[in-house]
Design an enzyme around this catalytic site. Structure first.
Site, PDB file in Angstrom:
ATOM      1  N   GLY A  12     -26.785   2.620 -14.815  1.00  0.00           N
ATOM      2  CA  GLY A  12     -28.037   2.260 -14.170  1.00  0.00           C
ATOM      3  C   GLY A  12     -27.897   1.346 -12.965  1.00  0.00           C
ATOM      4  N   THR A  13     -26.762   1.432 -12.246  1.00  0.00           N
ATOM      5  CA  THR A  13     -26.648   0.587 -11.051  1.00  0.00           C
ATOM      6  C   THR A  13     -27.622   1.040  -9.968  1.00  0.00           C
ATOM      7  OG1 THR A  13     -24.848   1.876 -10.057  1.00  0.00           O
ATOM      8  CG2 THR A  13     -24.218   0.055 -11.524  1.00  0.00           C
ATOM      9  N   ASN A  14     -27.889   2.317  -9.891  1.00  0.00           N
ATOM     10  CA  ASN A  14     -28.882   2.791  -8.918  1.00  0.00           C
ATOM     11  C   ASN A  14     -30.288   2.358  -9.315  1.00  0.00           C
ATOM     12  OD1 ASN A  14     -27.747   4.503  -6.609  1.00  0.00           O
ATOM     13  ND2 ASN A  14     -26.577   5.222  -8.387  1.00  0.00           N
ATOM     14  N   MET A  91     -28.293  12.910 -16.254  1.00  0.00           N
ATOM     15  CA  MET A  91     -27.325  13.975 -16.510  1.00  0.00           C
ATOM     16  C   MET A  91     -27.915  15.185 -17.268  1.00  0.00           C
ATOM     17  SD  MET A  91     -24.800  12.941 -14.842  1.00  0.00           S
ATOM     18  CE  MET A  91     -24.131  11.433 -14.133  1.00  0.00           C
ATOM     19  N   ILE A  93     -30.273  18.525 -16.935  1.00  0.00           N
ATOM     20  CA  ILE A  93     -30.846  19.388 -15.887  1.00  0.00           C
ATOM     21  C   ILE A  93     -32.375  19.443 -16.028  1.00  0.00           C
ATOM     22  CG2 ILE A  93     -30.977  21.798 -15.061  1.00  0.00           C
ATOM     23  CD1 ILE A  93     -28.359  20.584 -14.294  1.00  0.00           C
ATOM     24  N   ASN A 108     -33.162  12.952  -5.997  1.00  0.00           N
ATOM     25  CA  ASN A 108     -31.905  12.761  -6.712  1.00  0.00           C
ATOM     26  C   ASN A 108     -30.900  12.111  -5.777  1.00  0.00           C
ATOM     27  OD1 ASN A 108     -29.865  13.224  -8.791  1.00  0.00           O
ATOM     28  ND2 ASN A 108     -29.076  14.860  -7.481  1.00  0.00           N
ATOM     29  N   HIS A 110     -26.891  11.961  -5.103  1.00  0.00           N
ATOM     30  CA  HIS A 110     -25.655  12.663  -5.441  1.00  0.00           C
ATOM     31  C   HIS A 110     -24.490  11.962  -4.737  1.00  0.00           C
ATOM     32  CE1 HIS A 110     -23.132  15.912  -6.776  1.00  0.00           C
ATOM     33  NE2 HIS A 110     -22.579  15.929  -5.578  1.00  0.00           N
TER      34      HIS A 110
HETATM   35  C1  GAR Z   1     -24.043   7.707  -9.521  1.00  0.00           C
HETATM   36  O1  GAR Z   1     -22.842   7.678  -8.806  1.00  0.00           O
HETATM   37  C2  GAR Z   1     -24.846   8.931  -9.145  1.00  0.00           C
HETATM   38  O2  GAR Z   1     -24.727   9.276  -7.802  1.00  0.00           O
HETATM   39  C3  GAR Z   1     -24.215   9.956 -10.035  1.00  0.00           C
HETATM   40  O3  GAR Z   1     -24.023   9.306 -11.262  1.00  0.00           O
HETATM   41  C4  GAR Z   1     -23.805   7.920 -11.020  1.00  0.00           C
HETATM   42  C5  GAR Z   1     -24.746   7.112 -11.885  1.00  0.00           C
HETATM   43  O4  GAR Z   1     -24.445   5.737 -11.813  1.00  0.00           O
HETATM   44  N1  GAR Z   1     -25.044  11.134 -10.151  1.00  0.00           N
HETATM   45  C6  GAR Z   1     -24.565  12.368 -10.223  1.00  0.00           C
HETATM   46  O5  GAR Z   1     -23.378  12.612 -10.269  1.00  0.00           O
HETATM   47  C7  GAR Z   1     -25.623  13.456 -10.253  1.00  0.00           C
HETATM   48  N2  GAR Z   1     -25.048  14.725  -9.970  1.00  0.00           N
HETATM   49  P1  GAR Z   1     -25.514   4.641 -12.271  1.00  0.00           P
HETATM   50  O6  GAR Z   1     -25.976   4.995 -13.698  1.00  0.00           O
HETATM   51  O7  GAR Z   1     -24.733   3.344 -12.269  1.00  0.00           O
HETATM   52  O8  GAR Z   1     -26.636   4.645 -11.294  1.00  0.00           O
END
Ligand code: GAR
Length: 208
Positions: A12-14, A91, A93, A108, A110
């Site tokens: 969940g850093t995003n 994760m 779909i 989203n 990516h």
């Molecule tokens: C992030 O790097 C995001 O871009 C990627 O998963 C990670 C989640 O990190 N998403 C994908 O690969 C989608 N195809 P987070 O939980 O720390 O935000």
């Protein structure tokens, strides 16, 4: 004020970048009203709770049929009157049924420069493994609208990030998060909430 749902599966850093952007006032006209996790143990849930945001866990395997899962997801989005759905490391779909209901309202992030290293199977560290395997010298991140093609919707923002000779998938992932994802995603949400993203012929135009 737009109600935003952030869908998560992991660290969940995003999500944290969005919470911080809301706290500093970067995101005007929008509020994170709900966090939905596809896993019970996602650390993202702790981040949401700490920020006082309602959380729900929705497990795909908790539903026999895709249609039942879709109905449960749509019911949650309706209950919280969600107008923008942000996939932040989600994760599971999203089906066409849900996408149709939220056309150009699901974004989203990516961790690569689409159309490189994207599509089915390209998620999380797999993306960075593939980039290093290919030997690209730059990678980056893309924020895009979600349509029925996996990672194929209209691109909103992209940022390139250097690949270094000694990178591992983990170091590259971290640099792309720090230099690109955590900036692009809040910016895209800010633009969306300000009504500044126009979609025309499968492409976006950012109004200034
Ligand atoms: C992030 O790097 C995001 O871009 C990627 O998963 C990670 C989640 O990190 N998403 C994908 O690969 C989608 N195809 P987070 O939980 O720390 O935000």
């Amino acid at each position: 004020m737009l109600n935003i749902a952030v869908l998560v599966s992991g660290g969940g850093t995003n999500l944290q970048a969005l919470i911080d952007a809301q706290a500093t006032g970067q995101i005007q006209n929008g509020a994170i009203s709900l966090v939905i996790s596809s896993r019970t143990d996602a650390f993202a849930l702790e981040r949401a709770k700490k920020a006082g945001i309602p959380t729900r866990v929705l497990l795909r395997k908790g539903f026999a049929e895709q249609a039942d899962y879709d109905a449960a997801l749509l019911a949650l989005l309706k209950e919280f009157q969600i107008q923008l759905v942000v996939l932040a490391g989600f994760m599971t779909i999203i089906s066409e049924t849900v996408i149709r209901q939220y056309e150009n309202q699901i974004i989203n992030v990516h961790p690569a420069l689409i159309p490189s290293f994207c599509g089915p199977g390209f998620y999380g560290l797999h993306v960075h493994e593939a980039a290093l395997e290919k030997g690209v010298k730059v990678s980056g991140a893309t924020v895009h609208f979600v349509n029925e093609v996996c990672d194929g919707g209209p691109i909103i923002l992209q940022k390139a990030v250097e690949v270094l000779p000694d990178d591992t998938p983990e170091t590259l992932q971290r640099r792309i998060m720090e230099q690109a994802e955590w900036k692009l995603l809040p910016r895209a949400v800010e633009l969306f909430c300000a009504g500044k993203i126009v979609v025309e012929n499968g492409r976006t135009r950012i109004l200034d």
